[in-house]
Design an enzyme around this catalytic site. Structure first.
Site, short mmCIF file in Angstrom:
data_model
loop_
_atom_site.label_atom_id
_atom_site.label_comp_id
_atom_site.label_asym_id
_atom_site.label_seq_id
_atom_site.Cartn_x
_atom_site.Cartn_y
_atom_site.Cartn_z
N TYR A 153 0.83 -1.21 0.00
CA TYR A 153 0.00 0.00 0.00
C TYR A 153 0.86 1.26 0.00
CZ TYR A 153 -3.61 -3.36 1.17
OH TYR A 153 -4.44 -4.44 1.13
N GLY A 154 0.24 2.38 -0.31
CA GLY A 154 0.95 3.66 -0.25
C GLY A 154 1.31 3.99 1.18
N MET A 181 -0.05 2.85 5.54
CA MET A 181 -0.95 2.15 6.45
C MET A 181 -0.90 2.87 7.78
SD MET A 181 -3.17 -0.17 6.95
CE MET A 181 -4.06 -0.28 8.51
N GLU A 182 -2.08 3.26 8.26
CA GLU A 182 -2.22 4.16 9.39
C GLU A 182 -2.02 3.50 10.74
OE1 GLU A 182 -6.42 2.78 8.12
OE2 GLU A 182 -4.53 3.30 7.15
N HIS A 184 -2.69 12.00 4.45
CA HIS A 184 -3.78 11.03 4.49
C HIS A 184 -3.66 10.14 5.74
CE1 HIS A 184 -6.80 8.29 2.65
NE2 HIS A 184 -6.12 7.35 3.30
N GLU A 185 -2.48 9.61 5.97
CA GLU A 185 -2.30 8.70 7.11
C GLU A 185 -2.43 9.45 8.44
OE1 GLU A 185 -2.52 5.79 6.23
OE2 GLU A 185 -2.01 6.06 4.12
N HIS A 199 -6.00 9.76 9.39
CA HIS A 199 -6.55 8.53 9.96
C HIS A 199 -6.44 8.48 11.49
CE1 HIS A 199 -8.05 5.83 6.95
NE2 HIS A 199 -6.97 5.89 6.20
N GLU A 204 -12.25 5.76 5.04
CA GLU A 204 -11.46 6.30 3.94
C GLU A 204 -12.04 7.54 3.28
OE1 GLU A 204 -8.57 5.58 3.61
OE2 GLU A 204 -8.30 3.58 4.45
N ASP A 245 -10.56 -7.85 0.90
CA ASP A 245 -9.51 -7.52 -0.06
C ASP A 245 -10.03 -7.58 -1.50
OD1 ASP A 245 -7.65 -7.08 1.90
OD2 ASP A 245 -6.67 -9.04 1.70
N TYR A 288 -12.91 5.60 -0.96
CA TYR A 288 -12.09 6.79 -0.80
C TYR A 288 -12.71 7.98 -1.54
CZ TYR A 288 -8.22 3.62 0.59
OH TYR A 288 -7.43 2.70 1.21
N ARG A 307 3.52 -2.15 -4.54
CA ARG A 307 2.35 -1.32 -4.25
C ARG A 307 1.20 -1.72 -5.17
NH1 ARG A 307 2.48 5.31 -4.08
NH2 ARG A 307 0.35 5.63 -3.28
N LYS A 318 -1.55 -0.37 -5.93
CA LYS A 318 -2.05 0.71 -6.78
C LYS A 318 -1.35 0.72 -8.12
CE LYS A 318 -2.33 5.76 -6.98
NZ LYS A 318 -2.05 7.04 -6.27
#
Length: 565
Positions: free
Chosen positions: A218-219, A221-222, A246-247, A250, A269, A327, A335, A515, A517
């Site tokens: 992932y970009g 993870m919080e 973004h994180e 969160h 999200e 998943d 998002y 990643r 994405k």
């Protein structure tokens, strides 16, 4: 008591207070959710206001879906092994027996013993170290006082170093990344303070960043106290540090107020994207920047809708996920559709200050809880009871339960995207003789975000010719870019044009970047193209052992490869 597990070997279960061995049974496994661990509690636990501490001895499987074990050759430093976890959405059950649902929250403390040359970190505050009887090892202690859901439990072990990047923040990574990370993420404290001004005090104490090896799926993870980020953010100019915003968001939307189930994932999200863009807009002193980010997000939403199909139930804001691995439904839908919904509601309220006050009250009302969409909606109407009529035009059922794109698209300020659109249209309209009119100066004055937007717009247009692609590559030097977002879109644009020279580079990048994405769309594009299909499958099979289990499983499905192969 029933706990979730997946591929765990249970040695025994005891009442920790009395050392009484308890009866347990591990049910037959289900492919999507694993095996239920049923424990017969002692009779004393049935008494009113009684408590019981259970001790479970178990081993994880080498194939635990929450963990990736890297040998030294798979790390940046090439000298020490590395371990990291990714528990979202339902992978914590392969790491620990637990109630693996976001509706249940608990604090935790832990002790982790590792070889002395390595460092252990967790999604918790570091509370000290202990000596081991084995001088070759060291024990690290952690405490997470704030109740969290199981998917936020995280662990990493590796040859890690850190640098201070703020009064409550450090960046951790292997030595090869740590100085780059210190510079790239130097605005972290500013982001934290901006978020606090919007949403209230940061309750987690420490906010550290960990730059993981490239296989991280992932970009970001919080994980509380220790955000995990991908090395693809290390662009060298802070242009991709928005993921950190973004994180950080969160820490309030997701970690403090949590979706009660994965059907309500947009509460995590959608809210986080909405807040992230407010942070970035405030930092740049421009609402235009926030609108520009929203315009870019619509393209990600369009891509997700087209991938699933316009009528696919996974494109609902509230999808039904009974007996479904979350998943499989993961995409940018919650998002971008979620954040657009909030933007739309903010325009109906008519005043950003009023809506931001609502956001802060929402956090205060539901902090430390897991909630449903109905809980949020009820509070929305309660908070705005004096002006509830502004929501009369909202088609709630369409927003929540209709597939495809948003029922209503707010009017965004296009000031920053107009230059991108103009350049995109020039390329699409140019004939072969006009290609000489383009040059490197076309991008002068454009921000990195605008270059990304330009490429994103081109991806929505009919395919360019191979000659157009060759000319564009010569003008703008996209092959040499160190920005992962630009590289990703450039590779996709080349594949769409049937530019055969790009196949080796596209395959290499799809395999090298873990990643999702980037990896999934690239592999999908390569698989659709007859000329590259077999090469893509062969490359995946050759490299899948180096991929994170989540990435390998998802790409295998995309390439129609037997997951047991």
């Amino acid at each position: 008591m029933v706990l979730d597990t997946r591929d765990l070997s249970i040695s025994g279960v005891w009442n920790d207070a009395t050392n009484e061995k308890l009866t347990f049974a591990l049910q037959d496994p289900n492919q999507a959710v694993g095996s239920a661990l049923e424990i017969q509690l002692p009779s004393s636990a049935q008494q009113k206001e009684s408590s019981c501490c259970i001790r479970i001895e178990y081993q994880t499987s080498p194939s635990a879906s929450a963990l990736q074990w890297l040998n030294p050759a798979q790390t940046v430093g090439k000298k020490q092994p590395y371990l990291f976890s990714q528990c979202q959405a339902i992978h914590a059950r392969s790491l620990i027996p637990c109630q693996d649902t976001p509706s249940v929250k608990a604090p935790y403390d832990a002790k982790v013993t590792v070889p002395r040359d390595l460092v252990a970190l967790m999604s918790a505050v570091r509370s000290g170290e202990e000596a081991c009887s084995d001088s070759a090892k060291k024990t690290y202690c952690f405490e997470q006082k704030v109740p969290i859901p199981s998917y936020l439990v995280a662990i990493v072990v590796g040859a890690l170093e850190s640098r201070e990047i703020g009064p409550r923040s450090r960046v951790w990574s292997e030595a090869e990344y740590v100085e780059k990370g210190k510079e790239e993420f130097s605005e972290t404290e500013t982001m934290l303070q901006t978020a606090e001004a919007l949403l209230g005090p940061y309750v987690w104490g420490q906010y550290d960043l960990l730059i993981l090896p490239p296989s991280f799926p992932y970009g970001g993870m919080e994980n509380p106290c220790l955000t995990f980020v991908t090395p693809t953010l290390l662009a060298g100019d802070k242009s991709l540090a928005s993921v950190v915003a973004h994180e950080i968001s969160h820490s309030w939307t997701g970690n403090l107020v949590t979706n009660c189930s994965w059907e309500h994932f947009w509460l995590n999200e959608g809210f986080t994207v909405f807040v992230e863009r407010k942070i970035l807009g405030r930092m740049k002193g421009s609402e235009k920047e926030r609108h520009f980010q929203c315009i870019g997000g619509q393209k990600d939403l369009r891509q997700a809708v087209e991938t699933f199909g316009e009528s696919h139930p996974y494109t609902h804001l509230l999808p039904l996920l009974e007996k479904v691995d979350p998943d499989d439904a993961f995409s940018s839908i919650p998002y971008e559709k979620g954040s657009t919904f909030l933007f739309y509601l903010e325009t109906l309220v008519g005043n950003t200050d009023d809506f931001e006050a609502f956001l802060r009250a929402y956090i205060e009302k539901f902090k430390y809880q897991s909630i449903s969409t109905q809980d949020w909606k009820d509070f929305l109407f309660s908070y705005f009871q004096d002006k509830a009529s502004v929501f009369n035009e909202v088609e709630w059922d369409k927003w929540f339960h209709s597939p495809g794109m948003c029922p209503v698209l707010p009017k965004f300020d296009t000031t920053l995207s107009d230059a991108c659109t103009k350049l995109c249209d020039r390329w699409c309209a140019a004939d072969f003789m006009e290609l000489e009119e383009f040059g490197a100066s076309d991008l002068k004055g454009m921000s990195t975000g605008q270059v990304i937007e330009f490429l994103s717009q081109l991806l929505l247009k009919p395919a360019l010719s191979e000659l157009h692609i060759h000319s564009m590559g010569s003008c703008y030097k996209f092959d040499d870019t160190g920005n992962s977002e630009i590289k990703f879109r450039w590779l996709r644009l080349c594949i769409k044009a049937g530019y055969a020279k790009i196949i080796p580079k596209a395959i290499e990048y799809a395999c090298k970047t873990g990643r999702l994405k980037f990896a999934r769309p690239l592999f999908k594009d390569l698989y659709k193209w007859q000329k590259s299909r077999q090469k893509a499958v062969e490359a995946f099979l050759e490299n899948r052992e180096n991929m994170h289990p989540i990435t390998a499983t998802m790409v295998a499905k995309d390439l129609e490869v037997d997951t047991q192969q």
